[in-house]
Design a protein around this motif. Structure first.
Motif, short mmCIF file in Angstrom:
data_model
loop_
_atom_site.label_atom_id
_atom_site.label_comp_id
_atom_site.label_asym_id
_atom_site.label_seq_id
_atom_site.Cartn_x
_atom_site.Cartn_y
_atom_site.Cartn_z
N ASP A 145 27.24 23.86 34.02
CA ASP A 145 26.88 24.96 34.90
C ASP A 145 27.89 25.15 36.02
O ASP A 145 28.21 26.28 36.43
CB ASP A 145 25.48 24.74 35.47
N VAL A 146 28.44 24.04 36.53
CA VAL A 146 29.46 24.11 37.56
C VAL A 146 30.73 24.74 37.02
O VAL A 146 31.37 25.58 37.67
CB VAL A 146 29.75 22.71 38.14
N LEU A 147 31.12 24.34 35.83
CA LEU A 147 32.32 24.91 35.21
C LEU A 147 32.14 26.39 34.91
O LEU A 147 33.09 27.16 35.01
CB LEU A 147 32.65 24.14 33.93
N ARG A 148 30.90 26.78 34.56
CA ARG A 148 30.64 28.21 34.31
C ARG A 148 30.80 29.02 35.60
O ARG A 148 31.36 30.12 35.59
CB ARG A 148 29.24 28.40 33.72
N VAL A 149 30.30 28.48 36.70
CA VAL A 149 30.47 29.16 37.99
C VAL A 149 31.95 29.27 38.33
O VAL A 149 32.42 30.33 38.77
CB VAL A 149 29.71 28.40 39.10
N LEU A 150 32.69 28.19 38.12
CA LEU A 150 34.12 28.20 38.41
C LEU A 150 34.83 29.24 37.56
O LEU A 150 35.68 30.00 38.06
CB LEU A 150 34.71 26.81 38.15
N GLY A 151 34.50 29.32 36.28
CA GLY A 151 35.12 30.30 35.40
C GLY A 151 34.77 31.72 35.78
O GLY A 151 35.63 32.61 35.75
N ALA A 152 33.50 31.95 36.14
CA ALA A 152 33.07 33.30 36.52
C ALA A 152 33.78 33.76 37.79
O ALA A 152 34.22 34.91 37.89
CB ALA A 152 31.55 33.32 36.72
N VAL A 153 33.89 32.87 38.77
CA VAL A 153 34.56 33.24 40.01
C VAL A 153 36.05 33.50 39.77
O VAL A 153 36.62 34.45 40.30
CB VAL A 153 34.37 32.13 41.07
N ALA A 154 36.67 32.65 38.95
CA ALA A 154 38.09 32.84 38.63
C ALA A 154 38.31 34.18 37.95
O ALA A 154 39.26 34.91 38.27
CB ALA A 154 38.59 31.70 37.75
N ALA A 155 37.43 34.54 37.02
CA ALA A 155 37.55 35.82 36.33
C ALA A 155 37.35 36.99 37.30
O ALA A 155 38.07 37.99 37.24
CB ALA A 155 36.55 35.90 35.18
N GLY A 156 36.37 36.84 38.20
CA GLY A 156 36.12 37.90 39.18
C GLY A 156 37.29 38.10 40.12
O GLY A 156 37.67 39.23 40.44
N ILE A 157 37.89 36.99 40.58
CA ILE A 157 39.05 37.09 41.47
C ILE A 157 40.22 37.73 40.75
O ILE A 157 40.91 38.61 41.29
CB ILE A 157 39.43 35.69 42.00
N LEU A 158 40.48 37.32 39.50
CA LEU A 158 41.60 37.88 38.74
C LEU A 158 41.41 39.37 38.52
O LEU A 158 42.36 40.16 38.71
CB LEU A 158 41.70 37.16 37.39
N LEU A 159 40.20 39.78 38.16
CA LEU A 159 39.94 41.21 37.95
C LEU A 159 40.08 41.98 39.26
O LEU A 159 40.62 43.10 39.28
CB LEU A 159 38.53 41.40 37.37
N GLY A 160 39.61 41.39 40.36
CA GLY A 160 39.74 42.04 41.65
C GLY A 160 41.18 42.22 42.08
O GLY A 160 41.55 43.24 42.66
N LEU A 161 42.02 41.24 41.79
CA LEU A 161 43.44 41.33 42.11
C LEU A 161 44.13 42.41 41.29
O LEU A 161 44.93 43.19 41.81
CB LEU A 161 44.13 39.97 41.88
N LEU A 162 43.82 42.45 40.00
CA LEU A 162 44.50 43.39 39.10
C LEU A 162 44.07 44.84 39.36
O LEU A 162 44.87 45.77 39.15
CB LEU A 162 44.20 43.02 37.64
N THR A 163 42.83 45.05 39.81
CA THR A 163 42.35 46.41 40.03
C THR A 163 42.53 46.86 41.48
O THR A 163 42.17 47.99 41.81
CB THR A 163 40.86 46.52 39.66
N SER A 164 43.07 46.00 42.32
CA SER A 164 43.28 46.37 43.72
C SER A 164 44.31 47.49 43.82
O SER A 164 45.31 47.50 43.09
CB SER A 164 43.76 45.16 44.52
#
Length: 359
Positions: free
Chosen positions: A39-58
């Motif tokens: 569950d911790v790794l899933r949270v880490l992966g979800a946050v990493a994906a959200g940050i990456l998408l936020g950077l690319l769409t900025s």
């Protein structure tokens, strides 16, 4: 939810570094506790994906990548480009005076938990790592004062809540007791802070310069064309200027890094002009490396207008000396010709030789 929050914070606020601190602290806390679940790794992966998408769409991509890299550098070694006092530390006495209640309760909570012998859960260890990290950053730079107190309060509730609930309430009431403890701490902090509320209220009132900037921007908006460039005397006046007049463009805003990194020569000239250190008369040499001059506002920046606040008297006097390049258009009296002021006004706006037609 974690991924969506990370995306929103990164896309709207460029807060990827701060959001990333949460899952990183979560992983660190679980590792220190000796176990880490999926569950911790899933949270880490979800946050990493959200940050990456936020950077690319900025809208600032890919410049936002270098900005975040510089922000990380500022956290570690301090700002390379001067950006005001926010990256400087508080004086020790001021920090202790304003944070004494919170520091005292936090210390008591830690001591109480150590004396109870209660073993912290992996999530509690993660919370400790997170708020300790923000505390260290706050001691290094006042830039982080808006983050640490909130996490410190949450950590205090996490430390004291279970102990108080175990002694005062049965199992079914423990959650309510934890909430009561948190409310008590918040109320106590408000009571302790009440003597300073009057001063805080005075500090958050609109400053006279901001009021004058608002008036100046409304006047400028009425005479300028959309897209005309306004040369600002400082980067931190941009939010007020943009709020009241967003149909003009500005030489500096949000952070000096946005100018210093892609346009180092222009940034060097802007600093010299804003500090009143530029040459009043333009040197005859038109080479790029010639010393900064007031005329660069027109020839290098292509600005149609200049705004100068009263805290930049050197820049104001140099611009007033170049009547061939700059003409004051604010403040003026309604229905009268422009007035030559004997002293520097709170905010002055000049039109340049280009007549408002930015290059």
């Amino acid at each position: 939810g974690a991924g969506l929050t990370a995306f929103a914070a990164t896309h709207l606020y460029s807060g990827g570094l701060f959001i990333a601190a949460v899952p990183c602290s979560l992983v660190a806390g679980h590792l220190l506790s000796g176990r880490i679940g999926r569950d911790v790794l899933r949270v880490l992966g979800a946050v990493a994906a959200g940050i990456l998408l936020g950077l690319l769409t900025s809208p600032y991509f890919p410049a936002n990548l270098s900005f975040l890299a510089r922000e990380a550098m500022n956290m570690v070694v301090g700002p390379i480009v001067h950006a005001g006092s926010e990256w400087q530390p508080y004086s020790t006495w001021y920090f202790l005076e304003t944070s004494a209640p919170l520091l005292a309760v936090w210390g008591l909570a830690i001591v109480s938990n150590l004396r109870s012998g209660r073993k912290l859960s992996p999530d509690s260890v993660s919370l400790f790592v997170l708020q300790a990290g923000f505390f260290a950053l706050t001691c290094k730079s006042r830039h982080f004062i808006e983050y640490w107190p909130a996490f410190a309060l949450i950590h205090i509730g996490d430390l004291l809540g279970p102990a108080i609930a175990a002694r005062l309430a049965p199992e079914g009431w423990r959650l309510r007791v934890r909430m009561a403890v948190l409310i008590f701490l918040l109320a106590g902090g408000a009571i302790l802070a009440f003597p300073r509320m009057k001063k805080i209220r005075e500090e958050i009132q609109p400053r006279q310069p901001d009021v004058e900037v608002a008036r100046a921007m409304k006047a400028l908006k009425a005479v300028s064309k959309p897209g005309d460039l306004v040369f600002l005397d400082d980067w931190d006046v941009f939010p007020v200027a943009f709020y009241y007049n967003h149909h003009n463009y500005y030489t500096m805003g949000l952070d000096p890094i946005y100018t210093s990194r892609p346009y180092p020569d222009l940034h060097r000239r802007w600093v010299a002009i804003s500090e009143g250190r530029a040459a009043v008369q333009d040197p005859g040499d038109a080479a790029m490396k010639r010393p900064p001059a007031v005329g660069d506002i027109v020839s290098r920046f292509g600005a149609g207008y200049v705004m100068v606040l009263a805290d930049h008297p050197g820049m104001y006097s140099q611009i007033r000396a170049r009547t061939d390049l700059f003409q004051m258009i604010y403040p003026v009296r309604s229905g009268e010709r422009r007035v030559v002021l004997a002293s520097q006004p709170e905010v002055a706006v000049f039109t340049t030789q280009s007549g408002g037609k930015s290059q």
